[in-house]
Enzyme design. Structure first.
Site, PDB file in Angstrom:
ATOM      1  N   ILE A   1       0.863  -1.179   0.000  1.00 55.64           N
ATOM      2  CA  ILE A   1       0.000   0.000   0.000  1.00 55.64           C
ATOM      3  C   ILE A   1       0.899   1.228   0.000  1.00 55.64           C
ATOM      4  O   ILE A   1       1.825   1.332   0.815  1.00 55.64           O
ATOM      5  CB  ILE A   1      -0.901   0.050   1.250  1.00 55.64           C
TER       6      ILE A   1
ATOM      7  N   GLU B   1       0.680   3.196   8.376  1.00 58.04           N
ATOM      8  CA  GLU B   1       2.007   3.494   7.814  1.00 58.04           C
ATOM      9  C   GLU B   1       1.824   4.453   6.652  1.00 58.04           C
ATOM     10  O   GLU B   1       1.386   4.050   5.583  1.00 58.04           O
ATOM     11  CB  GLU B   1       2.677   2.218   7.292  1.00 58.04           C
TER      12      GLU B   1
ATOM     13  N   ASP C   1       3.264   6.592   3.749  1.00 54.79           N
ATOM     14  CA  ASP C   1       4.499   6.559   2.966  1.00 54.79           C
ATOM     15  C   ASP C   1       4.911   7.949   2.491  1.00 54.79           C
ATOM     16  O   ASP C   1       6.077   8.271   2.457  1.00 54.79           O
ATOM     17  CB  ASP C   1       4.325   5.630   1.760  1.00 54.79           C
TER      18      ASP C   1
ATOM     19  N   HIS D   1      -9.949  18.142  -3.280  1.00 57.73           N
ATOM     20  CA  HIS D   1     -10.777  19.135  -3.956  1.00 57.73           C
ATOM     21  C   HIS D   1     -10.467  19.086  -5.439  1.00 57.73           C
ATOM     22  O   HIS D   1      -9.311  19.064  -5.844  1.00 57.73           O
ATOM     23  CB  HIS D   1     -10.467  20.540  -3.428  1.00 57.73           C
TER      24      HIS D   1
ATOM     25  N   CYS E   1     -15.228  16.813  -5.996  1.00 53.04           N
ATOM     26  CA  CYS E   1     -16.260  17.488  -6.774  1.00 53.04           C
ATOM     27  C   CYS E   1     -15.962  17.248  -8.258  1.00 53.04           C
ATOM     28  O   CYS E   1     -14.800  17.278  -8.659  1.00 53.04           O
ATOM     29  CB  CYS E   1     -16.212  18.999  -6.529  1.00 53.04           C
TER      30      CYS E   1
ATOM     31  N   SER F   1     -19.334  17.013  -4.782  1.00 54.11           N
ATOM     32  CA  SER F   1     -19.434  15.938  -3.795  1.00 54.11           C
ATOM     33  C   SER F   1     -19.591  16.565  -2.435  1.00 54.11           C
ATOM     34  O   SER F   1     -18.827  17.454  -2.069  1.00 54.11           O
ATOM     35  CB  SER F   1     -18.153  15.103  -3.786  1.00 54.11           C
TER      36      SER F   1
ATOM     37  N   SER G   1     -20.127  16.577   1.826  1.00 57.15           N
ATOM     38  CA  SER G   1     -19.593  15.874   2.981  1.00 57.15           C
ATOM     39  C   SER G   1     -20.749  15.345   3.817  1.00 57.15           C
ATOM     40  O   SER G   1     -21.871  15.823   3.739  1.00 57.15           O
ATOM     41  CB  SER G   1     -18.736  16.814   3.813  1.00 57.15           C
TER      42      SER G   1
END
Lengths: 392, 431
Positions: free
Chosen positions: A87, A123, A125, A169, A211, A237, A239
């Protein structure tokens, strides 16, 4: 002889196996021709390892929800089996240790603080100012400087299924990174094409929660890409609910319902992508989520959620012995005894033993002559001998 | 006069030698108030080292001294301390003697009957004037500013010596020497150019040439002086060219003084302003600031045309305040002349304020520098405020002396106790 087909969930031992699975491609083909029908289902996805690149592109405390989004997805994929080594988590800001966090070392995704997605073993990165467009594209294309550690690389191959999750954003055709730069949908599409040409993925699932997120996958043109977005072009979009104790919005709607959906998935689930497309309808999300599957070669109904979100490894135990062919003769390594000599580039001995002569600068003789002549001239002009007695 | 002067010189040399040997000398030679990029000793050594390596000393923005200084220090670099002490002692001796000569010339007895009777107390008697040269020497030698400047081995001491020699030769009436020393002083830093006007006025006064624009003798004298001055300047510049074989000292020295590229803080006004200046205004404000130095010459010389010595003092003060890289060494030069006008003290109005401000600012300079650079709790505004205050105090001092001088002249013409037409007491207002 009989075979025992076992699904083994390798949670933390994936790193032991890549070699095994790689060199047993030949083995796989033997088994395939023997057990085509059962094997067909067994090896339907064609991938052998899973990677996830989870990116939160927003800074500052009021963008808490983006970090919570990313960490929720991180938590889900980790729970479903993808280890930290596979990941790449990029968080542009640190909400857990932010001065304004009333509950330090926690990031909550639901009000009433039900779920701490930060946990004990996160973790990250790429943190802080390392989350840039350049770093993101370098991760995807693999063009990182040689000094980059393994944890910061996407070491995928042509049998990797990659999940890419972006949040932040955005606007029509771009996504804002850290309030100072943008990545455009064209760049992203080109990056994926580079990945395809370098055989860096088998299949790629792209989820974006911003969005006008659908604009980001409009330009994809590489095969085997599936994309989901939280809103169409022209929509924002929104919240989910704010938490009054923490003071900010905790999550975005799409990811909230995505998280709810993923909480019901376990490694043996058979839910497929069509269920994922139904997550967060307009009634719940206010925006219209979109998806794109035309570049994907398989039918989305046959794609399991765990193909992307989990790291389900299929291992087969066999009691049959297989004779490997004779090993190739190793080349008798004759040590080529060639004499290596260094060309003498810095003649140290010459430098040590010979001090260069220090050349002092002297004013030119003409100058000295001219100057003193002038001085004498002036002196005699002013204090000509016959005038001396008048001065003193 | 010789004995007390020698004693004074001994004391001064002892103080300086003691400071040279102590650990304070490195500390002082790094203080920005005492050394500027033009006068720092470190830069002189750097330039000489570059020369020894075969590179032009003006390459890189390190060395901004004139080639004649290179020539001087090339032979004297090992005896630098002695050189500076000698130059300081020399300039003080020179200044003493020039005051002496000036006073010998003052034919006050002849002029006494020109003045109204009640003004006799304004005129100085020989008894008070006897100690003034010694006081001037003391003011110059024992001024902490001069001591600091000498211990830091700033070449300001040399500049001061040349200017002192110039004033001496002017007062003695030697036109050629005055022109030559003035051209040397201008060659070192451009600003003594403005001292042409008082020198001309003094020399003309001495030769009884009336300062009248319509007179041919006036213009002829100006032409002579200008010819000597420009000629010697030309000769010196060409000589400097022959020293190093190239013209690149011109932009390094004069371009540097005029265009102020180095914005190291000092006690002047240029650095802060130009640090925050936008590029497209820079030339304009550079011109404004530089003209400020040259601007006061003409009005002052018109007003003070009968008193060129005072004009020299005023002009030196204006140069020290408004030059692009002032240091405390420049200030000490004009402050050395203050005892010459000690008879003006009854008309000075702001002397307490000025002295307090100067003392306080001198004490605050190192404090705020430390706070700004080392402690980090102040910023450049603090230091600049003290710089501004220091310069304002100097300007106030100079203008106060100017006022006092004019007032004394007025009293000498119109009497000390002024009465209006109806007999009541009048007051004098400076418009």
């Amino acid at each position: 002889m009989y075979f025992l087909l076992v699904y083994m969930y390798i949670k933390n031992h994936v790193y032991m196996f890549p070699d095994l699975l790689g060199c047993h491609g030949k083995c796989r083909r033997y088994l395939f021709c023997c057990f085509q029908d059962r094997a067909g289902q067994f090896f339907s996805s064609g991938h052998t390892n899973n990677w996830a690149v989870l990116v939160c592109t927003s800074r500052f405390w009021f963008n808490y929800r983006h970090v919570a989004n990313t960490l929720s997805v991180y938590r889900s994929v980790k729970r479903l089996g993808i280890p930290d080594s596979h990941i790449v988590l990029m968080l542009a800001d640190d909400m857990a240790c932010n001065h304004r966090n009333p509950k330090p070392a926690t990031v909550f995704s639901h009000k009433n603080m039900e779920l701490n997605v930060y946990g004990d073993d996160v973790e990250v990165d790429y943190r802080g100012y390392e989350v840039t467009v350049e770093n993101f594209l370098r991760i995807l294309t693999g063009r990182l400087p040689p000094s980059t550690p393994r944890s910061k690389r996407l070491l995928s191959d042509d049998r990797s299924n990659i999940l890419i999750y972006l949040t932040g954003h955005g606007g029509n055709g771009f996504l804002k990174f850290q309030d100072s730069e943008e990545i455009s949908n064209v760049e992203l599409a080109d990056a994926f094409e580079q990945m395809w040409q370098k055989r860096r993925y088998n299949e790629l699932l792209f989820i974006i929660d911003t969005c006008q997120g659908a604009s980001m996958y409009e330009r994809f043109y590489s095969p085997n890409l599936m994309a989901l977005a939280s809103s169409q072009v022209g929509e924002d979009s929104l919240s989910h609910q704010p938490d009054l104790a923490i003071g900010v919005h905790l999550m975005d709607r799409y990811t909230f319902y995505l998280l709810e959906f993923l909480e019901d998935i376990h490694p043996a689930s058979k839910t497929n992508m069509n269920d994922l497309f139904k997550v967060c309808p307009k009634s719940q999300c206010v925006s219209t989520p979109g998806h794109r599957t035309d570049l994907f070669l398989r039918d989305p109904g046959s794609v399991l959620i765990t193909d992307f979100f989990g790291s389900v490894r299929k291992v087969e135990l066999t009691m049959e012995t297989i004779n490997l062919t004779d090993p190739i003769d190793a080349e008798s390594g004759e040590l080529q005894k060639e004499m290596h000599t260094y060309a003498d580039q810095l003649p140290v001995s010459e430098i040590i033993h010979q001090k260069p002569k220090q050349k002092d600068w002297h004013p030119p003789d003409g100058f000295i002559l001219g100057l003193w002549t002038l001085i004498l001239l002036v002196f005699f002009q002013t204090y000509g001998v016959k005038h001396l007695k008048h001065i003193f | 006069m010789a004995a007390p002067l020698t004693l004074l010189l001994l004391v001064a040399v002892t103080v300086r030698a003691a400071l040279f040997r102590s650990s304070l000398s490195e500390l002082i030679s790094e203080r920005v108030e005492v050394v500027s990029p033009l006068t720092a000793w470190k830069r002189v050594i750097e330039g000489l080292a570059l020369l020894d390596l075969g590179v032009s000393p003006y390459s890189g923005d390190v060395f901004h001294e004139t080639p004649l200084t290179i020539y001087l220090f090339h032979f004297l670099v090992d005896y630098a301390e002695v050189t500076f002490m000698v130059s300081v002692a020399g300039s003080s001796v020179v200044v003493t003697y020039l005051i002496l000569f000036q006073f010998r010339k003052q034919k006050f007895a002849l002029e006494a009957d020109r003045y109204p009777l009640d003004c006799l107390e304004l005129i100085r008697s020989p008894k008070e004037m006897y100690y003034i040269p010694l006081k001037v020497a003391m003011f110059y030698l024992l001024n902490p500013f001069t001591i600091l400047s000498c211990v830091a081995k700033s070449t300001c001491g040399l500049n001061n010596a040349i200017i002192a020699l110039f004033i001496l030769s002017t007062i003695k009436g030697n036109v050629l020497l005055s022109a030559i020393f003035l051209s040397l002083a201008t060659y070192q830093s451009i600003y003594p150019l403005t001292l042409c006007a008082p020198a001309l006025l003094y020399l003309m006064q001495r030769q009884y040439i009336p300062v009248n624009f319509r007179r041919a003798s006036f213009w002829w004298f100006i032409v002579q002086y200008a010819f000597m001055y420009l000629g010697s300047l030309f000769v010196i510049i060409c000589l400097s060219f022959f020293l190093l074989g190239s013209w690149d000292y011109l932009p390094s020295v004069y371009g540097f003084i005029l265009s102020v590229p180095d914005l190291t803080p000092n006690i002047g006004l240029f650095w802060y302003f130009f640090a925050e200046m936008f590029e497209h205004f820079r030339l304009f404000f550079l011109c404004v600031f530089q003209i400020n130095v040259f601007f006061y010459t003409i009005p002052l010389s018109i007003k003070l045309k009968e008193h060129p010595v005072f004009l020299i003092f005023m002009q030196l003060a204006v140069i020290s305040i408004f030059k692009s890289y002032p240091t405390v060494g420049d200030i000490s030069l004009y402050m050395a002349f203050l005892p010459v006008w000690s008879h003006l003290h009854r008309f000075l109005r702001n002397i307490f304020l000025v002295s307090c401000v100067l003392l306080a600012c001198s004490a605050l300079f190192p404090v705020l520098w430390h706070l700004w650079i080392y402690a980090g709790s102040a910023n450049s505004n603090f230091y600049y405020a003290i710089t501004l205050l220091f310069n304002v105090a100097q300007i106030l001092l100079v203008s106060d002396y100017f006022y006092a001088f004019l007032r004394r002249e007025h009293h000498l013409t119109y009497g000390l106790y002024l009465k209006r037409k109806d007999g009541s007491e009048a007051t004098l207002v400076l418009k």
